[in-house]
Design a protein around this motif. Structure first.
Motif, PDB file in Angstrom:
ATOM      1  N   ILE A  43       0.843  -0.935  -0.077  1.00 56.89           N
ATOM      2  CA  ILE A  43      -0.089  -0.239   0.169  1.00 56.89           C
ATOM      3  C   ILE A  43       0.410   1.199  -0.245  1.00 56.89           C
ATOM      4  O   ILE A  43       2.074   1.338   0.760  1.00 56.89           O
ATOM      5  CB  ILE A  43      -0.703  -0.008   1.390  1.00 56.89           C
ATOM      6  N   LYS A  44       0.617   2.338  -1.031  1.00 59.89           N
ATOM      7  CA  LYS A  44       1.373   3.481  -0.418  1.00 59.89           C
ATOM      8  C   LYS A  44       0.819   4.781   0.139  1.00 59.89           C
ATOM      9  O   LYS A  44      -0.241   4.882   0.335  1.00 59.89           O
ATOM     10  CB  LYS A  44       1.437   4.262  -2.292  1.00 59.89           C
ATOM     11  N   VAL A  45       1.754   5.231   0.208  1.00 61.72           N
ATOM     12  CA  VAL A  45       1.071   6.186   1.949  1.00 61.72           C
ATOM     13  C   VAL A  45       1.923   7.375   0.714  1.00 61.72           C
ATOM     14  O   VAL A  45       2.453   7.643   1.068  1.00 61.72           O
ATOM     15  CB  VAL A  45       0.894   6.012   2.736  1.00 61.72           C
ATOM     16  N   ASN A  57      18.309  16.670  -6.130  1.00 58.92           N
ATOM     17  CA  ASN A  57      18.849  17.156  -7.425  1.00 58.92           C
ATOM     18  C   ASN A  57      19.380  15.934  -8.316  1.00 58.92           C
ATOM     19  O   ASN A  57      19.379  15.699  -9.272  1.00 58.92           O
ATOM     20  CB  ASN A  57      19.765  18.202  -7.516  1.00 58.92           C
ATOM     21  N   TRP A  58      20.538  14.894  -7.358  1.00 63.19           N
ATOM     22  CA  TRP A  58      20.937  14.003  -8.340  1.00 63.19           C
ATOM     23  C   TRP A  58      19.725  13.094  -8.632  1.00 63.19           C
ATOM     24  O   TRP A  58      19.356  12.099  -9.948  1.00 63.19           O
ATOM     25  CB  TRP A  58      21.346  12.797  -7.142  1.00 63.19           C
ATOM     26  N   LEU A  59      18.713  12.491  -7.533  1.00 64.21           N
ATOM     27  CA  LEU A  59      17.416  11.579  -7.560  1.00 64.21           C
ATOM     28  C   LEU A  59      16.478  12.298  -9.233  1.00 64.21           C
ATOM     29  O   LEU A  59      16.134  11.450 -10.129  1.00 64.21           O
ATOM     30  CB  LEU A  59      16.207  11.382  -6.981  1.00 64.21           C
ATOM     31  N   PRO A  64      12.394  11.460 -15.401  1.00 65.16           N
ATOM     32  CA  PRO A  64      10.801  11.278 -14.663  1.00 65.16           C
ATOM     33  C   PRO A  64      11.451   9.740 -13.683  1.00 65.16           C
ATOM     34  O   PRO A  64      11.787   9.047 -14.003  1.00 65.16           O
ATOM     35  CB  PRO A  64      10.126  10.472 -15.547  1.00 65.16           C
ATOM     36  N   GLY A  65      10.162   9.931 -12.336  1.00 64.97           N
ATOM     37  CA  GLY A  65      10.177   8.348 -12.027  1.00 64.97           C
ATOM     38  C   GLY A  65      11.378   8.288 -11.069  1.00 64.97           C
ATOM     39  O   GLY A  65      11.581   7.503 -10.117  1.00 64.97           O
ATOM     40  N   ASN A  71      11.891   4.662  -3.704  1.00 65.33           N
ATOM     41  CA  ASN A  71      11.116   3.810  -3.229  1.00 65.33           C
ATOM     42  C   ASN A  71      12.381   2.172  -3.297  1.00 65.33           C
ATOM     43  O   ASN A  71      12.493   1.723  -2.533  1.00 65.33           O
ATOM     44  CB  ASN A  71       9.584   3.353  -3.962  1.00 65.33           C
ATOM     45  N   SER A  72      13.084   2.241  -4.160  1.00 66.83           N
ATOM     46  CA  SER A  72      13.410   1.075  -4.574  1.00 66.83           C
ATOM     47  C   SER A  72      14.770   0.888  -3.834  1.00 66.83           C
ATOM     48  O   SER A  72      15.592  -0.002  -3.447  1.00 66.83           O
ATOM     49  CB  SER A  72      13.754   1.304  -6.599  1.00 66.83           C
TER      50      SER A  72
END
Length: 84
Positions: A43-45, A57-59, A64-65, A71-72
């Motif tokens: 379940i996502k919260v 900035n790195w992410l 996109p994503g 999360n991964s």
């Protein structure tokens, strides 16, 4: 007895009254090799969190994503911690 009554009865049952003869306890060695089901979807919260600007900035620099990547990364670290 309807479904709701059955569920209520089970919810109110004491742990000591539950029979486990058809579901014996498994040793820890079995659970240590357990894998998450292929179609497991947690379940996502939604939460508000703060990150260092360079981390975000790195992410985002990968395109996109970034939330999925974050999360991964977090899930991989959780699984690594649980294995140790």
């Amino acid at each position: 007895m309807d479904r709701k009554q059955q569920i209520d009865r089970l919810n109110n049952m004491a742990d000591a009254d539950i029979g486990y003869t058809d579901a014996p306890e498994l040793p820890d060695a079995v659970w240590n090799k357990a894998k998450r089901a292929k179609f497991f979807k947690p379940i996502k919260v939604q939460k508000t969190v703060r990150f260092d600007a360079d981390v975000l900035n790195w992410l985002e620099s990968e395109g996109p994503g970034y939330q999925t990547r974050l999360n991964s990364i977090l899930r991989r670290e959780i699984e690594k911690a649980l294995r140790s």
